[in-house]
Design an enzyme around this catalytic site. Sequence first.
Site, PDB file in Angstrom:
ATOM      1  N   GLU A 165       0.831  -1.219   0.000  1.00 33.27           N
ATOM      2  CA  GLU A 165       0.000   0.000   0.000  1.00 33.27           C
ATOM      3  C   GLU A 165       0.860   1.261   0.000  1.00 33.27           C
ATOM      4  OE1 GLU A 165      -3.353  -0.042   2.697  1.00 33.27           O
ATOM      5  OE2 GLU A 165      -3.543   2.141   2.598  1.00 33.27           O
ATOM      6  N   LYS A 188      -7.658  -0.552  11.191  1.00 35.24           N
ATOM      7  CA  LYS A 188      -7.062  -1.055   9.946  1.00 35.24           C
ATOM      8  C   LYS A 188      -5.846  -0.198   9.599  1.00 35.24           C
ATOM      9  CE  LYS A 188      -6.531  -1.424   5.299  1.00 35.24           C
ATOM     10  NZ  LYS A 188      -5.694  -0.591   4.430  1.00 35.24           N
ATOM     11  N   ASP A 192       4.138 -13.730  12.103  1.00 34.10           N
ATOM     12  CA  ASP A 192       2.804 -14.179  11.701  1.00 34.10           C
ATOM     13  C   ASP A 192       1.827 -13.002  11.829  1.00 34.10           C
ATOM     14  OD1 ASP A 192       0.280 -15.284  11.590  1.00 34.10           O
ATOM     15  OD2 ASP A 192       0.757 -17.021  12.816  1.00 34.10           O
ATOM     16  N   HIS A 214      -2.472  10.683  -1.377  1.00 35.11           N
ATOM     17  CA  HIS A 214      -2.640   9.525  -2.253  1.00 35.11           C
ATOM     18  C   HIS A 214      -2.545   9.942  -3.714  1.00 35.11           C
ATOM     19  CE1 HIS A 214      -4.546   6.231   0.401  1.00 35.11           C
ATOM     20  NE2 HIS A 214      -3.678   6.938   1.068  1.00 35.11           N
TER      21      HIS A 214
HETATM   22  C1  MEV Z   1      -6.205   3.312   4.708  1.00 35.19           C
HETATM   23  O1  MEV Z   1      -5.493   2.132   4.371  1.00 35.19           O
HETATM   24  C2  MEV Z   1      -6.137   3.584   6.194  1.00 35.19           C
HETATM   25  C3  MEV Z   1      -7.024   4.739   6.679  1.00 35.19           C
HETATM   26  O2  MEV Z   1      -8.354   4.548   6.227  1.00 35.19           O
HETATM   27  C4  MEV Z   1      -6.957   4.719   8.196  1.00 35.19           C
HETATM   28  C5  MEV Z   1      -7.945   5.626   8.872  1.00 35.19           C
HETATM   29  O3  MEV Z   1      -9.007   5.933   8.295  1.00 35.19           O
HETATM   30  O4  MEV Z   1      -7.668   6.004  10.034  1.00 35.19           O
HETATM   31  C6  MEV Z   1      -6.550   6.059   6.138  1.00 35.19           C
END
Ligand code: MEV
Length: 422
Positions: free
Chosen positions: A83, A261, A277, A375
């Site tokens: 990513e 995430k 892992d 991005h």
């Molecule tokens: C994207 O991979 C991760 C984000 O969505 C985390 C977040 O929203 O805090 C940017």
Amino acid sequence: MADEKSSLVSGFYKLSIDDRRAFVKHFAALSGEESALFTSALDLPTADRMIENVIGTFELPLGLAVNFRINNKDYLIPMATEESSVVAAASNGAKMARVHGGFSTSSTPPLMTGQIQLLQLRDAAGAAQEIISRKQDILRLANEQDKILTDLGGGAKDLEVRILDSPLGTMLVVHLLVDVRDAMGANAVNTMCEAVAPVLAELADGKARLRILTNLADRRIVTATATFDTKTIGGDAVVDAFLESYMLAAIDPYRAATHNKGIMNGIDAVIIATGNDFRAIEAGAHAYAARTGCYTSLTSYEQDEEGNLVGTIELPMAVGIVGGAANMHPKARLCRRILGISSAAELGAVAGSVGLAQNFAALLALSTVGIQKGHMSLHAKNIAVMAGAQGAEIDLLADKLVAEGKIKLDRAKILLEEIRRR
Ligand code: MEV
């Protein structure tokens, strides 16, 4: 000896790959043989010993997060991820944390928990008491399975019994708490669980079924904290916006899932680079985030007396530096050398700090300009390369694409021709 190496670098991304390698070679005092590992892929015979039915290997980009200072030591942090923006965001978060000294961490002893499920019991409460009364014998039997671990000071340290009601009747779940030292610990714990299960079944006058560790490693926790300076991050209004954004993750599982995430974007990248892992770490993190019964954020933020933002992350960290892929994969060994870590706890401290840096950087962007800006500029660079741009042309073309707000391959090709004509 005082730590003289600094991981603080500006414009690291502008260096050529060779120059970045030279930088890390010097920082980590890598030998020629070690730095040759940057290019050599995992050899097929080793891969064939790691998993079944091998037909090849699979590559991911390996980047280096800079600027990290953790417990007064500087680190360059290898991160394997597909990513974009993840390595840049971690480095950016770490740079801001440095203003107030970087990250401080603490960790519990490396205790993993094994579960032995006992069912078909006539007297669950009596069985629980019987097992507790024979605790020392059971721990001794568990420890006989792993002399190396006990010689290192690890091994089964304690035992707990839980009584659970289920549609199949009352069950006992025995938890074996094992100090796994510098290993991830799954093999050691599972072996011990399987060894003590028949004895437990006999003591309980029931049947043993599951014998396996839990990935909810809530006895093996890392905590990392950092103070982010109000002025550095843009002033009081930004801090307020940041706290508003964070609050949604604290109260709403829909937001907490995305927030966590983002944390795992950073942690997984370190976990993968060091041959650990990442599914175990993911499972532990999300189960821990739901430990109160309501899934919530793995980080928390508050203001200190000066109004600075203090961030904290707390999560299970079942990582190892011995055994498994961590030892077999040549690049995992190289990444550990770059980190200069000497224990699993130190690796956990690094991973936890990366998670906090990642989360801080994401929330800062989300609370202000949004994440698409960063991005888009990376996307524009990719499109520029796809259009055929080389060297300095890449940034020049990417800037033009961003300025036009139209990041398309056909437009990039036209603009590249114009740049070259000039
Ligand atoms: C994207 O991979 C991760 C984000 O969505 C985390 C977040 O929203 O805090 C940017």
